[in-house]
Write a protein that holds these residues in place. Structure first.
Motif: not given
Length: 200
Positions: A130, A160, A189, A162-163, A126, A133
């Protein structure tokens, strides 16, 4: 030898034993990869090549291949990050590479994220995603594509999601590894630009 030497040692009752020292908390820092990280990165990746279907590679990557990949990412200003423990042990890595070679795809990348076998299930994936990104946003990247195996990679799909990655397609039986057919899940995304702070 005396007979009593063969007897198993008696243990103190649990209440009288010294307490076990507490396990050190899982700690890490994330930073840009440097060339000296490549042997550790190779070891992490090759573990998955040999033991899982999360990568479709069947041959272990060499240090020379990783150097070429590292320099390509460096030349294109593509984010390549590693996580390391307080003692300097490499725990995982993440990077992006161009989605396709054609110039019109220059704002779209494909991501990769791999954790060392002892670093899973602790929130590191995670934290790495983060950070990746954020680094992509800073680099002006607008779309991130994740290509994930449709078997044995549920944790990656969930991470993925989750984001904010959305499933945009599937392909069946496009890979053959460990005597089984495998498909892929494509997720995407969109990254928004950071809003500019207005000065008064």
């Amino acid at each position: 030898m005396l007979e009593e030497e063969y007897q198993p040692r008696r243990q103190l009752p649990r209440a009288l034993r010294k307490p076990e020292p507490p396990e050190a908390p899982f700690a890490f820092s994330i930073r840009p990869a440097v060339e000296t990280d490549l042997p550790g990165i190779r070891e992490i990746y090759n573990h998955y090549v040999a033991n899982s279907t999360v990568t479709f590679d069947e041959d272990r990557m060499t240090l020379r291949e990783w150097r070429a990949k590292f320099h390509k990412a460096e030349k294109l200003d593509m984010p390549f990050l590693v996580a390391e423990s307080p003692t300097g042990h490499l725990l995982g890595y993440t990077l992006v590479m161009p989605w396709q070679a054609k110039s019109a795809y220059r704002f779209t990348v494909e991501n990769s994220i791999y954790l060392g076998p002892g670093s899973t299930g602790k929130g590191l994936g995670k934290a790495l995603l983060a950070a990746l990104i954020d680094a992509c946003r800073e680099a002006g990247i607008r779309e991130i594509i994740a290509i994930i195996a449709d078997k044995g990679a549920d944790a990656s799909i969930h991470l993925h999601e989750t984001f904010g990655f959305k499933e945009v397609g599937r392909m069946g039986k496009v890979g053959f590894k460990f005597d089984r057919w495998l498909g892929t899940v494509m997720m995407q995304k969109s990254i928004k630009k950071k809003p500019r702070v207005k000065r008064a």
